[in-house]
Design a protein around this motif. Structure first.
Motif, PDB file in Angstrom:
ATOM      1  N   VAL A  61      44.846  31.118  36.385  1.00 33.17           N
ATOM      2  CA  VAL A  61      44.312  32.445  36.068  1.00 33.17           C
ATOM      3  C   VAL A  61      43.770  33.094  37.333  1.00 33.17           C
ATOM      4  O   VAL A  61      43.099  32.451  38.144  1.00 33.17           O
ATOM      5  N   THR A  62      44.086  34.377  37.508  1.00 30.21           N
ATOM      6  CA  THR A  62      43.560  35.155  38.628  1.00 30.21           C
ATOM      7  C   THR A  62      42.619  36.229  38.106  1.00 30.21           C
ATOM      8  O   THR A  62      42.966  36.962  37.177  1.00 30.21           O
ATOM      9  N   ILE A  63      41.428  36.307  38.696  1.00 28.21           N
ATOM     10  CA  ILE A  63      40.480  37.389  38.405  1.00 28.21           C
ATOM     11  C   ILE A  63      40.497  38.300  39.620  1.00 28.21           C
ATOM     12  O   ILE A  63      40.062  37.892  40.706  1.00 28.21           O
ATOM     13  N   ILE A  93      42.673  28.374  39.946  1.00 26.40           N
ATOM     14  CA  ILE A  93      41.991  29.637  39.640  1.00 26.40           C
ATOM     15  C   ILE A  93      41.807  30.428  40.937  1.00 26.40           C
ATOM     16  O   ILE A  93      41.431  29.861  41.972  1.00 26.40           O
ATOM     17  N   THR A  94      42.057  31.730  40.887  1.00 28.98           N
ATOM     18  CA  THR A  94      41.838  32.598  42.041  1.00 28.98           C
ATOM     19  C   THR A  94      40.879  33.718  41.650  1.00 28.98           C
ATOM     20  O   THR A  94      41.056  34.358  40.610  1.00 28.98           O
ATOM     21  N   ILE A  95      39.884  33.932  42.507  1.00 28.78           N
ATOM     22  CA  ILE A  95      38.961  35.062  42.334  1.00 28.78           C
ATOM     23  C   ILE A  95      39.036  35.880  43.616  1.00 28.78           C
ATOM     24  O   ILE A  95      38.796  35.351  44.707  1.00 28.78           O
ATOM     25  N   GLU A  96      39.381  37.175  43.496  1.00 28.56           N
ATOM     26  CA  GLU A  96      39.623  37.929  44.725  1.00 28.56           C
ATOM     27  C   GLU A  96      39.327  39.415  44.561  1.00 28.56           C
ATOM     28  O   GLU A  96      39.318  39.965  43.465  1.00 28.56           O
ATOM     29  N   ASP A  97      39.032  40.025  45.705  1.00 26.16           N
ATOM     30  CA  ASP A  97      38.921  41.480  45.816  1.00 26.16           C
ATOM     31  C   ASP A  97      37.812  42.063  44.942  1.00 26.16           C
ATOM     32  O   ASP A  97      38.041  43.025  44.178  1.00 26.16           O
ATOM     33  N   LEU A  98      36.625  41.523  45.045  1.00 26.70           N
ATOM     34  CA  LEU A  98      35.489  42.064  44.294  1.00 26.70           C
ATOM     35  C   LEU A  98      34.178  41.643  44.955  1.00 26.70           C
ATOM     36  O   LEU A  98      34.161  40.836  45.890  1.00 26.70           O
ATOM     37  N   THR A  99      33.099  42.234  44.452  1.00 26.65           N
ATOM     38  CA  THR A  99      31.752  41.917  44.941  1.00 26.65           C
ATOM     39  C   THR A  99      30.866  41.514  43.766  1.00 26.65           C
ATOM     40  O   THR A  99      30.932  42.120  42.695  1.00 26.65           O
ATOM     41  N   ILE A 100      30.059  40.497  43.989  1.00 27.41           N
ATOM     42  CA  ILE A 100      29.046  40.078  43.024  1.00 27.41           C
ATOM     43  C   ILE A 100      27.677  40.302  43.658  1.00 27.41           C
ATOM     44  O   ILE A 100      27.434  39.865  44.788  1.00 27.41           O
ATOM     45  N   GLN A 101      26.775  40.955  42.936  1.00 22.81           N
ATOM     46  CA  GLN A 101      25.460  41.286  43.503  1.00 22.81           C
ATOM     47  C   GLN A 101      24.318  40.800  42.611  1.00 22.81           C
ATOM     48  O   GLN A 101      24.400  40.853  41.382  1.00 22.81           O
TER      49      GLN A 101
END
Length: 404
Positions: A61-63, A93-101
Protein backbone atom coordinates in the motif's frame (compact mmCIF):
# COMPACT_ATOMS: atom_id res chain seq x y z
CA UNK A 1 -24.72 44.42 5.70
CA UNK A 2 -22.59 43.67 8.74
CA UNK A 3 -24.94 40.93 9.94
CA UNK A 4 -24.87 39.29 6.47
CA UNK A 5 -21.05 39.25 6.54
CA UNK A 6 -20.90 37.54 9.94
CA UNK A 7 -23.59 35.06 8.91
CA UNK A 8 -21.53 34.11 5.85
CA UNK A 9 -18.35 33.91 7.96
CA UNK A 10 -20.08 31.64 10.49
CA UNK A 11 -21.35 29.40 7.70
CA UNK A 12 -17.85 29.18 6.22
CA UNK A 13 -16.31 28.28 9.60
CA UNK A 14 -19.01 25.67 10.20
CA UNK A 15 -18.40 24.16 6.78
CA UNK A 16 -14.64 24.10 7.40
CA UNK A 17 -15.07 22.41 10.79
CA UNK A 18 -17.38 19.84 9.23
CA UNK A 19 -14.88 19.24 6.41
CA UNK A 20 -12.05 18.73 8.93
CA UNK A 21 -14.12 16.28 10.96
CA UNK A 22 -14.98 14.51 7.74
CA UNK A 23 -11.27 14.30 6.83
CA UNK A 24 -10.52 12.31 10.01
CA UNK A 25 -13.19 9.75 9.14
CA UNK A 26 -12.39 9.74 5.43
CA UNK A 27 -8.63 9.25 5.89
CA UNK A 28 -9.06 6.54 8.51
CA UNK A 29 -11.65 4.72 6.41
CA UNK A 30 -9.28 4.77 3.42
CA UNK A 31 -6.55 3.15 5.51
CA UNK A 32 -8.87 0.48 6.90
CA UNK A 33 -10.44 -0.36 3.56
CA UNK A 34 -7.23 -0.29 1.51
CA UNK A 35 -6.80 -3.30 -0.74
CA UNK A 36 -3.41 -4.90 -1.18
CA UNK A 37 -1.50 -2.95 -3.82
CA UNK A 38 -3.67 0.16 -3.53
CA UNK A 39 -2.42 3.74 -3.80
CA UNK A 40 -4.18 6.08 -1.36
CA UNK A 41 -3.89 9.60 -2.71
CA UNK A 42 -4.32 12.49 -0.29
CA UNK A 43 -5.58 15.83 -1.53
CA UNK A 44 -3.71 19.10 -1.46
CA UNK A 45 -4.42 21.21 1.61
CA UNK A 46 -3.96 21.38 5.36
CA UNK A 47 -6.03 18.83 7.25
CA UNK A 48 -6.45 18.86 11.01
CA UNK A 49 -6.85 15.72 13.08
CA UNK A 50 -7.72 15.04 16.69
CA UNK A 51 -6.77 11.37 16.69
CA UNK A 52 -4.19 8.96 15.27
CA UNK A 53 -4.56 7.39 11.83
CA UNK A 54 -3.71 3.71 11.74
CA UNK A 55 -3.26 0.84 9.32
CA UNK A 56 -2.69 -2.84 10.14
CA UNK A 57 -2.02 -5.96 8.17
CA UNK A 58 -1.68 -4.47 4.65
CA UNK A 59 0.56 -5.33 1.72
CA UNK A 60 2.01 -3.08 -0.99
CA UNK A 61 0.00 0.00 0.00
CA UNK A 62 1.20 3.50 -0.87
CA UNK A 63 0.04 6.60 1.03
CA UNK A 64 0.83 9.52 -1.26
CA UNK A 65 0.26 13.23 -0.86
CA UNK A 66 0.63 16.00 -3.42
CA UNK A 67 3.97 17.18 -2.04
CA UNK A 68 5.61 18.12 1.26
CA UNK A 69 4.41 21.70 1.02
CA UNK A 70 1.00 20.82 -0.38
CA UNK A 71 -0.43 17.98 1.71
CA UNK A 72 -0.13 18.77 5.40
CA UNK A 73 -1.61 16.62 8.16
CA UNK A 74 -1.71 18.71 11.31
CA UNK A 75 -2.33 17.11 14.73
CA UNK A 76 -2.06 20.16 16.96
CA UNK A 77 -4.58 19.68 19.77
CA UNK A 78 -4.60 15.88 19.29
CA UNK A 79 -6.69 14.20 22.00
CA UNK A 80 -6.70 10.54 20.92
CA UNK A 81 -3.72 8.25 20.23
CA UNK A 82 -0.03 8.95 20.52
CA UNK A 83 1.09 8.94 16.89
CA UNK A 84 0.10 10.83 13.79
CA UNK A 85 0.18 7.76 11.55
CA UNK A 86 0.83 4.22 12.79
CA UNK A 87 1.37 1.17 10.59
CA UNK A 88 1.68 -2.34 12.06
CA UNK A 89 2.20 -5.89 10.82
CA UNK A 90 2.43 -5.02 7.13
CA UNK A 91 4.62 -5.54 4.06
CA UNK A 92 6.01 -3.17 1.46
CA UNK A 93 4.40 0.08 2.58
CA UNK A 94 5.35 3.46 1.10
CA UNK A 95 4.57 6.85 2.64
CA UNK A 96 5.56 9.79 0.46
CA UNK A 97 5.07 13.41 -0.54
CA UNK A 98 3.42 14.82 2.58
CA UNK A 99 4.04 16.59 5.88
CA UNK A 100 3.04 15.57 9.39
CA UNK A 101 2.95 18.31 12.03
CA UNK A 102 2.60 18.74 15.78
CA UNK A 103 1.61 15.26 16.89
CA UNK A 104 1.14 14.52 20.56
CA UNK A 105 3.66 11.67 20.34
CA UNK A 106 5.58 10.31 17.36
CA UNK A 107 4.78 11.64 13.90
CA UNK A 108 4.92 8.30 12.04
CA UNK A 109 5.53 4.97 13.78
CA UNK A 110 5.80 1.66 11.96
CA UNK A 111 6.20 -1.64 13.78
CA UNK A 112 6.72 -5.14 12.45
CA UNK A 113 6.75 -3.98 8.85
CA UNK A 114 8.88 -5.78 6.26
CA UNK A 115 9.59 -3.18 3.59
CA UNK A 116 8.84 0.37 4.70
CA UNK A 117 9.74 3.40 2.61
CA UNK A 118 9.54 7.04 3.69
CA UNK A 119 10.20 9.33 0.72
CA UNK A 120 9.83 13.10 0.51
CA UNK A 121 8.21 13.30 3.93
CA UNK A 122 8.54 16.16 6.41
CA UNK A 123 7.87 15.55 10.09
CA UNK A 124 7.97 18.55 12.37
CA UNK A 125 6.86 20.34 15.47
CA UNK A 126 6.24 23.89 14.44
CA UNK A 127 6.81 25.68 17.77
CA UNK A 128 10.07 26.11 19.63
CA UNK A 129 11.86 22.82 20.41
CA UNK A 130 10.91 21.64 23.90
CA UNK A 131 10.33 18.56 26.08
CA UNK A 132 6.60 18.56 25.33
CA UNK A 133 7.27 17.79 21.67
CA UNK A 134 6.81 14.19 20.59
CA UNK A 135 9.72 11.78 20.90
CA UNK A 136 10.32 10.69 17.30
CA UNK A 137 9.65 12.08 13.85
CA UNK A 138 10.11 9.00 11.67
CA UNK A 139 10.05 5.93 13.90
CA UNK A 140 10.34 2.46 12.33
CA UNK A 141 10.91 -0.15 15.02
CA UNK A 142 11.30 -3.92 14.70
CA UNK A 143 11.13 -3.55 10.94
CA UNK A 144 13.10 -4.98 8.03
CA UNK A 145 14.12 -3.36 4.77
CA UNK A 146 13.75 0.27 5.80
CA UNK A 147 14.38 3.06 3.26
CA UNK A 148 14.26 6.69 4.39
CA UNK A 149 15.20 9.19 1.69
CA UNK A 150 14.76 12.89 0.96
CA UNK A 151 12.97 13.42 4.27
CA UNK A 152 13.14 16.27 6.79
CA UNK A 153 12.75 15.99 10.57
CA UNK A 154 12.54 18.96 12.95
CA UNK A 155 11.82 19.45 16.63
CA UNK A 156 11.73 15.91 18.08
CA UNK A 157 12.42 15.67 21.80
CA UNK A 158 14.29 12.39 21.21
CA UNK A 159 15.32 11.68 17.60
CA UNK A 160 14.14 13.24 14.37
CA UNK A 161 14.87 10.10 12.38
CA UNK A 162 15.09 6.97 14.53
CA UNK A 163 15.45 3.37 13.45
CA UNK A 164 15.35 0.84 16.27
CA UNK A 165 15.71 -2.95 16.55
CA UNK A 166 15.53 -3.26 12.78
CA UNK A 167 17.50 -4.85 9.95
CA UNK A 168 18.55 -3.70 6.48
CA UNK A 169 18.29 0.08 6.71
CA UNK A 170 19.18 2.97 4.43
CA UNK A 171 18.89 6.60 5.55
CA UNK A 172 20.01 8.96 2.80
CA UNK A 173 19.66 12.51 1.51
CA UNK A 174 17.69 13.58 4.57
CA UNK A 175 17.78 16.74 6.68
CA UNK A 176 17.56 16.63 10.47
CA UNK A 177 17.63 19.83 12.49
CA UNK A 178 16.56 21.14 15.91
CA UNK A 179 16.03 17.68 17.35
CA UNK A 180 17.82 16.28 20.39
CA UNK A 181 19.28 13.57 18.14
CA UNK A 182 19.22 14.29 14.44
CA UNK A 183 19.50 10.68 13.26
CA UNK A 184 19.71 7.64 15.54
CA UNK A 185 20.33 3.98 14.71
CA UNK A 186 19.67 1.83 17.76
CA UNK A 187 20.13 -1.92 18.30
CA UNK A 188 19.94 -2.41 14.55
CA UNK A 189 21.79 -4.55 12.03
CA UNK A 190 22.97 -3.63 8.53
CA UNK A 191 22.51 0.13 8.21
CA UNK A 192 23.89 2.68 5.75
CA UNK A 193 23.50 6.34 6.72
CA UNK A 194 24.83 8.64 4.01
CA UNK A 195 24.49 11.97 2.20
CA UNK A 196 22.47 13.48 5.05
CA UNK A 197 22.57 16.94 6.63
CA UNK A 198 22.43 16.83 10.44
CA UNK A 199 22.78 20.31 11.86
CA UNK A 200 21.65 22.43 14.80
CA UNK A 201 20.62 19.39 16.82
CA UNK A 202 21.96 18.51 20.28
CA UNK A 203 23.73 15.52 18.72
CA UNK A 204 24.06 14.94 14.98
CA UNK A 205 24.14 11.17 14.44
CA UNK A 206 23.95 8.57 17.22
CA UNK A 207 24.65 4.84 16.95
CA UNK A 208 23.51 3.18 20.16
CA UNK A 209 23.06 -0.30 21.56
CA UNK A 210 20.94 -0.17 24.71
CA UNK A 211 19.89 -2.82 27.25
CA UNK A 212 16.44 -4.21 27.99
CA UNK A 213 15.33 -4.37 24.36
CA UNK A 214 14.13 -7.33 22.29
CA UNK A 215 16.95 -7.10 19.76
CA UNK A 216 20.06 -7.09 21.88
CA UNK A 217 22.89 -6.23 19.57
CA UNK A 218 23.35 -4.04 16.55
CA UNK A 219 26.18 -4.00 14.04
CA UNK A 220 27.43 -3.42 10.51
CA UNK A 221 26.48 0.26 10.64
CA UNK A 222 28.13 2.57 8.11
CA UNK A 223 27.95 6.36 8.50
CA UNK A 224 29.50 8.09 5.52
CA UNK A 225 29.49 11.21 3.35
CA UNK A 226 27.27 13.14 5.78
CA UNK A 227 27.50 16.79 6.78
CA UNK A 228 27.33 16.87 10.56
CA UNK A 229 27.67 20.49 11.62
CA UNK A 230 26.83 22.95 14.38
CA UNK A 231 25.05 20.45 16.57
CA UNK A 232 25.16 22.71 19.60
CA UNK A 233 21.46 23.10 20.39
CA UNK A 234 20.72 22.81 24.14
CA UNK A 235 19.43 19.39 25.12
CA UNK A 236 15.64 19.58 25.60
CA UNK A 237 14.87 15.87 26.08
CA UNK A 238 12.59 15.01 28.99
CA UNK A 239 14.54 13.98 32.08
CA UNK A 240 15.15 10.25 32.31
CA UNK A 241 15.52 9.66 28.57
CA UNK A 242 18.87 8.22 27.54
CA UNK A 243 19.34 11.01 24.99
CA UNK A 244 18.95 13.53 27.82
CA UNK A 245 22.55 12.55 28.62
CA UNK A 246 23.89 13.44 25.19
CA UNK A 247 25.92 16.61 25.62
CA UNK A 248 25.07 19.54 23.41
CA UNK A 249 27.81 19.98 20.86
CA UNK A 250 28.05 16.30 19.85
CA UNK A 251 28.71 15.43 16.21
CA UNK A 252 28.68 11.61 16.24
CA UNK A 253 28.31 9.29 19.24
CA UNK A 254 28.88 5.54 19.23
CA UNK A 255 27.57 3.95 22.40
CA UNK A 256 28.26 0.27 23.03
CA UNK A 257 27.74 -0.77 19.41
CA UNK A 258 29.84 -3.21 17.43
CA UNK A 259 31.07 -3.00 13.86
CA UNK A 260 30.61 0.66 13.05
CA UNK A 261 32.45 2.38 10.20
CA UNK A 262 32.47 6.20 10.09
CA UNK A 263 34.14 7.68 7.02
CA UNK A 264 34.08 10.51 4.52
CA UNK A 265 32.00 12.81 6.72
CA UNK A 266 32.30 16.55 7.37
CA UNK A 267 32.16 16.81 11.15
CA UNK A 268 32.49 20.52 11.78
CA UNK A 269 31.77 23.09 14.46
CA UNK A 270 30.25 20.70 16.98
CA UNK A 271 31.48 22.49 20.06
CA UNK A 272 31.77 19.62 22.53
CA UNK A 273 32.99 16.46 20.75
CA UNK A 274 33.26 15.66 17.06
CA UNK A 275 33.07 11.90 17.59
CA UNK A 276 32.77 10.01 20.87
CA UNK A 277 33.18 6.27 21.30
CA UNK A 278 31.93 5.17 24.70
CA UNK A 279 30.73 2.18 26.65
CA UNK A 280 27.37 2.02 28.39
CA UNK A 281 29.17 2.52 31.70
CA UNK A 282 29.66 6.20 30.81
CA UNK A 283 25.89 6.71 31.14
CA UNK A 284 26.13 5.78 34.87
CA UNK A 285 22.79 4.01 34.49
CA UNK A 286 22.32 0.70 36.33
CA UNK A 287 22.78 -2.37 34.14
CA UNK A 288 20.58 -5.39 34.89
CA UNK A 289 20.29 -6.99 31.43
CA UNK A 290 22.70 -9.96 31.56
CA UNK A 291 22.39 -10.52 27.78
CA UNK A 292 23.50 -6.99 26.97
CA UNK A 293 27.01 -6.21 25.73
CA UNK A 294 28.06 -2.75 26.99
CA UNK A 295 31.34 -2.22 25.09
CA UNK A 296 31.97 -0.60 21.71
CA UNK A 297 34.12 -2.93 19.62
CA UNK A 298 35.39 -3.09 16.05
CA UNK A 299 34.88 0.63 15.43
CA UNK A 300 36.61 2.30 12.49
CA UNK A 301 36.81 6.09 12.14
CA UNK A 302 38.69 7.09 9.02
CA UNK A 303 39.00 9.71 6.31
CA UNK A 304 36.71 12.28 7.92
CA UNK A 305 37.17 16.04 8.02
CA UNK A 306 37.10 17.63 11.46
CA UNK A 307 36.87 21.28 12.38
CA UNK A 308 36.15 22.69 15.81
CA UNK A 309 35.87 26.24 17.11
CA UNK A 310 38.27 27.07 19.97
CA UNK A 311 35.57 27.02 22.66
CA UNK A 312 35.09 25.15 25.90
CA UNK A 313 32.95 21.99 26.08
CA UNK A 314 29.38 23.27 25.85
CA UNK A 315 27.55 20.21 27.24
CA UNK A 316 26.02 20.48 30.69
CA UNK A 317 25.14 18.05 33.50
CA UNK A 318 27.59 15.53 34.94
CA UNK A 319 29.42 15.04 31.67
CA UNK A 320 29.85 18.80 31.39
CA UNK A 321 31.23 18.93 34.91
CA UNK A 322 33.62 16.10 34.08
CA UNK A 323 35.07 17.97 31.13
CA UNK A 324 35.20 21.34 32.83
CA UNK A 325 36.37 20.40 36.31
CA UNK A 326 38.33 17.17 35.95
CA UNK A 327 39.53 16.76 32.38
CA UNK A 328 40.16 20.49 31.90
CA UNK A 329 40.76 20.56 28.19
CA UNK A 330 39.81 24.21 28.15
CA UNK A 331 39.21 25.31 24.57
CA UNK A 332 41.23 22.41 23.15
CA UNK A 333 38.75 19.58 23.54
CA UNK A 334 39.91 16.72 21.27
CA UNK A 335 37.84 15.98 18.18
CA UNK A 336 37.71 12.23 18.79
CA UNK A 337 37.14 11.05 22.35
CA UNK A 338 37.33 7.37 23.37
CA UNK A 339 36.48 6.36 26.93
CA UNK A 340 39.10 3.58 26.85
CA UNK A 341 36.94 1.02 28.65
CA UNK A 342 37.70 -2.40 27.13
CA UNK A 343 35.98 -5.73 27.57
CA UNK A 344 38.52 -7.86 29.52
CA UNK A 345 37.46 -10.88 27.43
CA UNK A 346 38.90 -9.37 24.23
CA UNK A 347 42.38 -9.06 25.76
CA UNK A 348 45.01 -11.75 25.41
CA UNK A 349 47.12 -13.00 28.31
CA UNK A 350 49.66 -10.31 27.45
CA UNK A 351 47.01 -7.60 27.56
CA UNK A 352 46.76 -7.06 23.81
CA UNK A 353 43.31 -6.38 22.37
CA UNK A 354 42.10 -8.95 19.87
CA UNK A 355 42.53 -7.47 16.35
CA UNK A 356 38.89 -7.86 15.34
CA UNK A 357 37.74 -5.94 18.44
CA UNK A 358 40.04 -2.93 18.15
CA UNK A 359 39.11 0.71 17.86
CA UNK A 360 40.76 1.95 14.64
CA UNK A 361 41.32 5.64 13.86
CA UNK A 362 43.20 6.67 10.72
CA UNK A 363 43.53 9.44 8.12
CA UNK A 364 41.17 11.97 9.68
CA UNK A 365 41.97 15.55 8.64
CA UNK A 366 42.53 18.10 11.42
CA UNK A 367 41.59 15.54 14.05
CA UNK A 368 42.92 15.42 17.59
CA UNK A 369 42.32 12.46 19.87
CA UNK A 370 42.18 11.41 23.49
CA UNK A 371 41.75 8.13 25.36
CA UNK A 372 40.11 9.14 28.63
CA UNK A 373 41.13 6.00 30.56
CA UNK A 374 37.71 6.23 32.19
CA UNK A 375 38.03 2.74 33.66
CA UNK A 376 40.88 3.98 35.85
CA UNK A 377 39.22 7.17 37.00
CA UNK A 378 40.83 9.14 34.15
CA UNK A 379 44.31 8.78 35.63
CA UNK A 380 46.22 8.09 32.40
CA UNK A 381 44.74 10.25 29.67
CA UNK A 382 46.55 9.78 26.40
CA UNK A 383 46.43 11.95 23.30
CA UNK A 384 48.52 9.44 21.38
CA UNK A 385 46.41 8.07 18.53
CA UNK A 386 49.26 5.77 17.48
CA UNK A 387 47.92 2.66 19.24
CA UNK A 388 44.69 3.05 17.27
CA UNK A 389 46.31 3.38 13.84
CA UNK A 390 44.80 0.27 12.31
CA UNK A 391 42.11 -0.80 9.87
CA UNK A 392 39.25 -3.23 9.74
CA UNK A 393 37.88 -4.96 6.69
CA UNK A 394 35.30 -2.54 5.20
CA UNK A 395 31.79 -3.33 6.32
CA UNK A 396 29.23 -4.68 3.90
CA UNK A 397 26.98 -2.39 1.88
CA UNK A 398 23.37 -2.55 2.98
CA UNK A 399 20.76 -3.63 0.46
CA UNK A 400 17.09 -2.90 1.06
CA UNK A 401 14.88 -5.50 -0.55
CA UNK A 402 11.25 -5.14 -1.60
CA UNK A 403 9.59 -8.49 -2.03
CA UNK A 404 6.97 -8.72 -4.82
Amino acid sequence: MKSIFFTLLFCCLLATAHAQGDAQKRFQKALIMAEDGEVITLDEGTFRFTGSLSMDGKKRVTIRGKGQQKTILNFKGQTEGAEGIRVDNSENITIEDLTIQDTKGDCIKTMNVNGITFRNVTVEWTGLPGPDNGSYGLYPVQCQNVLIENCTAMGASDAGIYVGQSKNIIVRKCRATHNVAGIEIENSLMADVYDNDAYDNTGGILIFDLPDLVQKRGGNVRVFNNRITNNNYPNFAPKGNIVAKVPAGTGVMVLATNQVEIFGNEIRKNNSIGTSIVSYYMTENPLKDSAYYPYPTAISVHDNLYERDPVRFVGKGRIGQLFRLKLRFGKRVPDIVYDGIVDPKVRSASGQIRPDARICIRNNRNATFVNLDAGNNFRNLSRDVGPYDCTHTPLQETVVRREP
